[in-house]
Design a protein around this motif. Structure first.
Motif, PDB file in Angstrom:
ATOM      1  N   LEU A   1       3.416  18.883  61.990  1.00  0.00           N
ATOM      2  CA  LEU A   1       4.862  19.077  62.118  1.00  0.00           C
ATOM      3  C   LEU A   1       5.370  18.585  63.463  1.00  0.00           C
ATOM      4  O   LEU A   1       6.403  17.912  63.551  1.00  0.00           O
ATOM      5  CB  LEU A   1       5.206  20.559  61.934  1.00  0.00           C
ATOM      6  N   VAL A   2       4.635  18.909  64.528  1.00  0.00           N
ATOM      7  CA  VAL A   2       5.030  18.455  65.860  1.00  0.00           C
ATOM      8  C   VAL A   2       4.982  16.935  65.933  1.00  0.00           C
ATOM      9  O   VAL A   2       5.882  16.286  66.486  1.00  0.00           O
ATOM     10  CB  VAL A   2       4.120  19.089  66.936  1.00  0.00           C
ATOM     11  N   ALA A   3       3.921  16.339  65.366  1.00  0.00           N
ATOM     12  CA  ALA A   3       3.783  14.882  65.393  1.00  0.00           C
ATOM     13  C   ALA A   3       4.910  14.205  64.625  1.00  0.00           C
ATOM     14  O   ALA A   3       5.473  13.196  65.073  1.00  0.00           O
ATOM     15  CB  ALA A   3       2.429  14.471  64.811  1.00  0.00           C
ATOM     16  N   GLY A   4       5.274  14.760  63.463  1.00  0.00           N
ATOM     17  CA  GLY A   4       6.349  14.173  62.665  1.00  0.00           C
ATOM     18  C   GLY A   4       7.682  14.204  63.380  1.00  0.00           C
ATOM     19  O   GLY A   4       8.410  13.209  63.423  1.00  0.00           O
ATOM     20  N   ASN A   5       7.989  15.348  63.970  1.00  0.00           N
ATOM     21  CA  ASN A   5       9.261  15.467  64.689  1.00  0.00           C
ATOM     22  C   ASN A   5       9.269  14.631  65.962  1.00  0.00           C
ATOM     23  O   ASN A   5      10.296  14.034  66.321  1.00  0.00           O
ATOM     24  CB  ASN A   5       9.539  16.937  65.017  1.00  0.00           C
ATOM     25  N   ALA A   6       8.125  14.577  66.663  1.00  0.00           N
ATOM     26  CA  ALA A   6       8.051  13.765  67.884  1.00  0.00           C
ATOM     27  C   ALA A   6       8.267  12.291  67.566  1.00  0.00           C
ATOM     28  O   ALA A   6       8.946  11.576  68.315  1.00  0.00           O
ATOM     29  CB  ALA A   6       6.694  13.972  68.567  1.00  0.00           C
ATOM     30  N   ALA A   7       7.709  11.837  66.444  1.00  0.00           N
ATOM     31  CA  ALA A   7       7.888  10.435  66.050  1.00  0.00           C
ATOM     32  C   ALA A   7       9.349  10.139  65.722  1.00  0.00           C
ATOM     33  O   ALA A   7       9.890   9.094  66.120  1.00  0.00           O
ATOM     34  CB  ALA A   7       6.995  10.111  64.852  1.00  0.00           C
ATOM     35  N   LEU A   8      10.019  11.054  65.011  1.00  0.00           N
ATOM     36  CA  LEU A   8      11.424  10.844  64.663  1.00  0.00           C
ATOM     37  C   LEU A   8      12.315  10.849  65.902  1.00  0.00           C
ATOM     38  O   LEU A   8      13.227  10.024  66.027  1.00  0.00           O
ATOM     39  CB  LEU A   8      11.886  11.933  63.690  1.00  0.00           C
ATOM     40  N   VAL A   9      12.047  11.774  66.812  1.00  0.00           N
ATOM     41  CA  VAL A   9      12.847  11.846  68.038  1.00  0.00           C
ATOM     42  C   VAL A   9      12.663  10.578  68.864  1.00  0.00           C
ATOM     43  O   VAL A   9      13.632  10.014  69.381  1.00  0.00           O
ATOM     44  CB  VAL A   9      12.463  13.095  68.855  1.00  0.00           C
ATOM     45  N   ALA A  10      11.413  10.118  68.996  1.00  0.00           N
ATOM     46  CA  ALA A  10      11.145   8.909  69.775  1.00  0.00           C
ATOM     47  C   ALA A  10      11.844   7.701  69.165  1.00  0.00           C
ATOM     48  O   ALA A  10      12.463   6.902  69.869  1.00  0.00           O
ATOM     49  CB  ALA A  10       9.636   8.667  69.853  1.00  0.00           C
ATOM     50  N   LEU A  11      11.759   7.562  67.849  1.00  0.00           N
ATOM     51  CA  LEU A  11      12.408   6.443  67.164  1.00  0.00           C
ATOM     52  C   LEU A  11      13.921   6.495  67.362  1.00  0.00           C
ATOM     53  O   LEU A  11      14.556   5.499  67.730  1.00  0.00           O
ATOM     54  CB  LEU A  11      12.071   6.480  65.672  1.00  0.00           C
ATOM     55  N   SER A  12      14.501   7.670  67.135  1.00  0.00           N
ATOM     56  CA  SER A  12      15.948   7.825  67.214  1.00  0.00           C
ATOM     57  C   SER A  12      16.462   7.606  68.630  1.00  0.00           C
ATOM     58  O   SER A  12      17.417   6.849  68.854  1.00  0.00           O
ATOM     59  CB  SER A  12      16.339   9.222  66.723  1.00  0.00           C
ATOM     60  N   GLU A  13      15.843   8.245  69.616  1.00  0.00           N
ATOM     61  CA  GLU A  13      16.345   8.158  70.994  1.00  0.00           C
ATOM     62  C   GLU A  13      16.122   6.783  71.605  1.00  0.00           C
ATOM     63  O   GLU A  13      16.981   6.292  72.351  1.00  0.00           O
ATOM     64  CB  GLU A  13      15.684   9.239  71.847  1.00  0.00           C
ATOM     65  N   GLU A  14      14.996   6.143  71.316  1.00  0.00           N
ATOM     66  CA  GLU A  14      14.761   4.809  71.896  1.00  0.00           C
ATOM     67  C   GLU A  14      15.729   3.781  71.316  1.00  0.00           C
ATOM     68  O   GLU A  14      16.234   2.916  72.035  1.00  0.00           O
ATOM     69  CB  GLU A  14      13.309   4.383  71.669  1.00  0.00           C
ATOM     70  N   LEU A  15      15.997   3.865  70.016  1.00  0.00           N
ATOM     71  CA  LEU A  15      16.963   2.945  69.421  1.00  0.00           C
ATOM     72  C   LEU A  15      18.365   3.183  69.983  1.00  0.00           C
ATOM     73  O   LEU A  15      19.104   2.245  70.281  1.00  0.00           O
ATOM     74  CB  LEU A  15      16.983   3.093  67.901  1.00  0.00           C
TER      75      LEU A  15
END
Length: 246
Positions: free
Chosen positions: A98-112
């Motif tokens: 769960l942490v990995a999934g949310n961390a990946a989404l946050v990283a994708l969203s914020e970097e874009l």
């Protein structure tokens, strides 16, 4: 579809919509995964793809390919933070997923949002350092929401300062590699390590020092970002931007 030129006003409008998706909506969950982050990431990706300057916005692979090595110090640093977070024992596998999934989404969203769209809009009007500092400042301001949501004003201030310092090195590597993808990896690993640390800090005293520890931890990364944007490199980046716009 007609391509759009990402100017500063447009980037700020996109940021407002992005904030509405991430903060204005009730945080939807699907098995623990934040769907609001998924919607925000998809929105930022669509805007990035609609831009007429995908190379300057960082959607291509790192160029030159050897510039990948620039990401190695913060990536190794993030991995070290991860080992420290797990020093007291491994979290449960379900929690890790769960942490990995949310961390990946946050990283994708914020970097874009911040390093592809907003930074590109700022560079359309300002020189490199003002653009980097302004994008990092907004990155920090947005992160105050995490602390304010819990009523922890002190924690919000520390988190915003740490995010500002992180934003500098993230933007520096984004500019030097000409790509957002390397920092998405570092950003995801860092958030994964940080959330793992918070979940592992069951004692009140240990949890209370985490914001301070995180702030001290990002100081070396910020200095690395300053080094990457030294004068000679800024001149090369400006020259590259001029050639791409011809």
């Amino acid at each position: 579809m007609k391509k759009i030129h990402i100017t500063l006003p447009l980037a700020l409008i996109v940021l407002a919509v992005w904030l509405g998706l991430t903060l204005g909506l009730v945080r939807l969950q699907a098995g623990g995964i934040g769907l609001s982050w998924l919607l925000a990431a998809l929105f930022a990706l669509l805007v990035s793809l609609a831009g007429n300057e995908r190379r300057t916005s960082g959607l291509h692979a790192p160029s030159p390919s050897r510039s990948w090595w620039l990401v190695s110090p913060p990536l190794l640093y993030s991995m070290l933070m991860l080992l420290v977070a797990w020093a007291g024992g491994w979290p449960a596998p379900k929690a890790l997923l769960l942490v990995a999934g949310n961390a990946a989404l946050v990283a994708l969203s914020e970097e874009l949002m911040f390093r592809a769209i907003l930074l590109q809009g700022l560079l359309d009007r300002y020189a490199i350092w003002p653009a980097v500092l302004l994008s990092s400042a907004l990155f920090g301001v947005v992160h105050t929401a995490n602390g304010l949501a819990t009523g922890d004003l002190g924690g919000a201030l520390w988190q915003a300062t740490a995010a500002f310092l992180q934003g500098i090195v993230y933007a520096a590597i984004r500019l030097r590699t000409r790509s957002v993808w390397p920092m998405m990896v570092v950003h995801g690993v860092w958030d994964f390590a940080l959330v793992s640390s918070i979940q592992g800090a069951t004692a009140g005293d240990e949890a209370s020092i985490l914001p301070y520890a995180a702030l001290l931890a990002v100081l070396p990364l910020c200095l690395y970002g300053v080094y990457l944007l030294r004068g000679s490199q800024r001149a090369l980046l400006r020259q590259d931007a001029y050639q791409l716009n011809q």
